[in-house]
Design an enzyme around this catalytic site. Structure first.
Site, PDB file in Angstrom:
ATOM      1  CB  CYS A   1      11.507  74.501  32.860  1.00 54.94           C
ATOM      2  SG  CYS A   1      12.547  75.473  31.854  1.00 54.94           S
TER       3      CYS A   1
HETATM    4  N1  LIG Z   1      13.393  77.141  27.311  1.00 56.68           N
HETATM    5  C1  LIG Z   1      13.331  77.605  28.463  1.00 56.68           C
HETATM    6  O1  LIG Z   1      12.591  78.634  28.707  1.00 56.68           O
HETATM    7  C2  LIG Z   1      14.473  77.303  29.431  1.00 56.68           C
HETATM    8  C3  LIG Z   1      14.542  78.050  30.499  1.00 56.68           C
HETATM    9  C4  LIG Z   1      15.396  77.813  31.682  1.00 56.68           C
HETATM   10  C5  LIG Z   1      16.331  76.768  31.334  1.00 56.68           C
HETATM   11  N2  LIG Z   1      16.057  76.202  30.230  1.00 56.68           N
HETATM   12  C6  LIG Z   1      17.215  74.942  30.152  1.00 56.68           C
HETATM   13  O2  LIG Z   1      18.020  75.319  29.250  1.00 56.68           O
HETATM   14  C7  LIG Z   1      18.621  74.277  28.267  1.00 56.68           C
HETATM   15  C8  LIG Z   1      18.359  74.400  27.164  1.00 56.68           C
HETATM   16  O3  LIG Z   1      16.946  74.701  26.642  1.00 56.68           O
HETATM   17  P1  LIG Z   1      16.511  75.330  25.325  1.00 56.68           P
HETATM   18  O4  LIG Z   1      15.293  75.544  25.942  1.00 56.68           O
HETATM   19  O5  LIG Z   1      17.336  76.343  25.068  1.00 56.68           O
HETATM   20  O6  LIG Z   1      16.673  73.908  24.404  1.00 56.68           O
HETATM   21  P2  LIG Z   1      16.473  74.047  22.696  1.00 56.68           P
HETATM   22  O7  LIG Z   1      16.063  72.960  22.453  1.00 56.68           O
HETATM   23  O8  LIG Z   1      15.714  75.144  22.325  1.00 56.68           O
HETATM   24  O9  LIG Z   1      17.716  74.416  22.280  1.00 56.68           O
HETATM   25  C9  LIG Z   1      19.139  73.684  22.390  1.00 56.68           C
HETATM   26  C10 LIG Z   1      19.959  73.614  21.211  1.00 56.68           C
HETATM   27  O10 LIG Z   1      20.995  73.016  21.547  1.00 56.68           O
HETATM   28  C11 LIG Z   1      21.514  72.191  20.239  1.00 56.68           C
HETATM   29  N3  LIG Z   1      22.192  71.013  20.399  1.00 56.68           N
HETATM   30  C12 LIG Z   1      21.998  69.780  21.197  1.00 56.68           C
HETATM   31  N4  LIG Z   1      22.843  69.247  21.221  1.00 56.68           N
HETATM   32  C13 LIG Z   1      24.043  69.746  20.792  1.00 56.68           C
HETATM   33  C14 LIG Z   1      25.401  69.562  20.786  1.00 56.68           C
HETATM   34  N5  LIG Z   1      25.750  68.313  21.169  1.00 56.68           N
HETATM   35  N6  LIG Z   1      26.211  70.434  20.520  1.00 56.68           N
HETATM   36  C15 LIG Z   1      25.641  71.858  20.122  1.00 56.68           C
HETATM   37  N7  LIG Z   1      24.451  71.979  20.196  1.00 56.68           N
HETATM   38  C16 LIG Z   1      23.542  71.095  20.507  1.00 56.68           C
HETATM   39  C17 LIG Z   1      20.136  72.116  19.589  1.00 56.68           C
HETATM   40  O11 LIG Z   1      20.337  71.508  18.174  1.00 56.68           O
HETATM   41  C18 LIG Z   1      19.256  73.144  19.865  1.00 56.68           C
HETATM   42  O12 LIG Z   1      19.440  74.147  18.867  1.00 56.68           O
HETATM   43  C19 LIG Z   1      17.971  73.051  29.000  1.00 56.68           C
HETATM   44  O13 LIG Z   1      18.852  72.424  29.968  1.00 56.68           O
HETATM   45  C20 LIG Z   1      16.614  73.567  29.605  1.00 56.68           C
HETATM   46  O14 LIG Z   1      16.310  72.915  30.578  1.00 56.68           O
HETATM   47  C21 LIG Z   1      15.397  76.224  29.245  1.00 56.68           C
END
Ligand SMILES: NC(=O)c1ccc[n+]([C@@H]2O[C@H](COP(=O)([O-])OP(=O)(O)OC[C@H]3O[C@@H](n4cnc5c(N)ncnc54)[C@H](O)[C@@H]3O)[C@@H](O)[C@H]2O)c1
Length: 433
Positions: A271
């Site tokens: 983030c």
């Molecule tokens: N990790 C954090 O602490 C956090 C906190 C707040 C917000 N976010 C936001 O949340 C969102 C997700 O982040 P995350 O950390 O969970 O990411 P991540 O990489 O851990 O998980 C994302 C998942 O989405 C899957 N994916 C990718 N493309 C896809 C598609 N077309 N269809 C279905 N699945 C698909 C991936 O395989 C993966 O399993 C981002 O926008 C991030 O900025 C993350």
């Protein structure tokens, strides 16, 4: 408004589909299943789908038992997006990274929409959770639903609710962290608010999806800028022979108007290093500049270079240079007590040290092997800390301050230490960086 959806949410008979089962999606799935919602998880990563369906886990800070329990309670994961037609609620939690030239990369959101668009049906509620610049929900989702001929707020509903997570922090859970919610219309907001109200203790409704998107970005800019500030001050106080940690502790006794932020080897995680630049890009479209964001980005991304200079300085005091030294980097993860290496400054530091000719190893109880990333493939395995292993290194570089490490042993046995976290700074053989 279609009354079925709201009553199905209230009675918890609404079916939930969560797309993207990563750090954000998986805890959310657990929360919905725990509250009795029938939930399906979608991902393009077949391996993740298979692991979950077998009742296994792939995120270290999530309790393995919770995965077993949700599977027992009917949760299933799939790569088959046609099943979207069987759910009432769609929540999108896919990545939103930056491209190499620091532009928003919405390809994952677009890819998701592409794979679900022909399976959408009337009277669904679709919510975006991925972080992005203000306007994304309208530009990407509202426009798609309008093109499909559905009436938003009448027979299709759209919301945005940003995720807040502090992995590794035992004081907060998905349930207890207040959640900002928004909708494209009044009805959309009502449904989104009702949905999260079922699984989260406190929801915080705001007036538009754009306000909700901006709220998330503000939270992350706030951290990035303040960490940039304290990193800059650390470099200044170092020259003045003032201990920045002592100063922060003293300033923190002010009961109002001061929030402590701590310096480190640079910014990491999904983030803070990334999200602020989503706003920068959007602001540029409007002819506006975001100078605080750019400046903090510059300071923070220079920190690994500062750390490597400190390593060089420290080695010079014993007549060595980086190129003829064995260096052990403590901690690969971007912050303590997690196994997440995304954007971790430790990786940049290791890369810089290797390029300068050092023989580098690392130790991280959370990461037995250095993961292959888009930028790096070190093919290194974590070294177990012992008296003997420590003695084999010219310098120990403390990059991530995991709790589960024997710092006393490191302090006593190391020839030289460079500490980027202020953990061992009171010892004689320690250089603060
Ligand atoms: N990790 C954090 O602490 C956090 C906190 C707040 C917000 N976010 C936001 O949340 C969102 C997700 O982040 P995350 O950390 O969970 O990411 P991540 O990489 O851990 O998980 C994302 C998942 O989405 C899957 N994916 C990718 N493309 C896809 C598609 N077309 N269809 C279905 N699945 C698909 C991936 O395989 C993966 O399993 C981002 O926008 C991030 O900025 C993350």
């Amino acid at each position: 408004m279609e009354s079925h959806l709201i009553s199905n949410i209230k009675s918890r008979s609404a079916n939930i589909g969560i797309i993207g089962m990563g750090y954000v999606g998986l805890p959310l799935i657990i929360r919905f299943v725990e509250e009795g919602f029938k939930t399906i998880g979608f991902d393009i990563d077949e391996q993740k789908v298979n692991i979950l369906n077998a009742g296994e886990n792939y995120i270290k800070h999530i309790d393995d038992k919770k995965i077993k329990t949700i599977v027992k309670n009917g949760f299933k994961a799939t790569t088959d997006f046609s099943e979207i037609s069987s759910v009432d609620i769609i929540i999108i939690c896919v990545p939103t990274p930056l491209s190499v030239d620091k532009k928003p990369d919405l390809s994952y959101i677009r890819g998701t929409l592409q794979s679900i668009k022909k399976h959408l049906k009337k009277n669904q509620l679709m919510i975006l959770e991925s972080t992005s610049y203000p306007g994304t929900t309208e530009e990407e989702i509202v426009s798609l639903i309008k093109r499909k001929g559905f009436l938003i707020g009448d027979n299709y509903f759209i919301g945005y609710s940003p995720e807040r997570e502090d992995p590794g922090n035992p004081n907060y859970t998905t349930k207890t962290i207040p959640k900002v919610v928004s909708g494209f219309t009044k009805n959309c907001l009502e449904l989104t608010n009702e949905l999260y109200g079922q699984v989260i203790d406190q929801t915080v409704p705001v007036s538009s999806t754009r306000a909700a998107e901006m709220t998330k970005i503000l939270e992350n800019i706030h951290r990035a800028v303040n960490i940039g500030l304290v990193n800059e001050l650390k470099m200044v106080t170092d020259k003045m022979d003032i201990d920045i940690y002592e100063v922060i502790e003293a300033a923190s006794t002010k009961p109002f108007g001061f929030t402590p932020y701590y310096p480190g080897p640079g910014l990491g995680g999904h983030c803070i290093p990334i999200d602020p630049f989503y706003l920068t890009w959007k602001a540029k479209e409007l002819g506006m500049e975001t100078r605080f964001i750019e400046l903090a980005g510059e300071v923070n991304s220079n920190m690994p270079y500062y750390v490597v200079n400190k390593v060089d300085e420290a080695l010079n005091t014993i007549g060595k240079s980086i190129s003829d030294s064995r260096i052990l980097v403590l901690g690969l993860a971007y912050k303590k007590n997690v196994d997440d290496t995304r954007e971790s400054p430790s990786l940049t530091i290791i890369d810089l040290l290797i390029k300068k000719g050092a023989d580098v190893q690392y130790s991280d109880p959370y990461l037995p092997e250095a993961p292959k990333t888009r930028k790096y493939n070190f093919e290194l395995k974590s070294i177990k800390i012992s008296k003997e292993t420590i003695k084999g290194f010219d310098l120990i570089l403390l990059s991530t301050d995991h709790d589960d490490v024997d710092y006393k042993l490191i302090e006593n046995e190391s020839k030289l230490i460079v500490d980027t976290r202020g953990k061992l700074r009171h010892s004689d053989n320690v250089f603060s960086a």
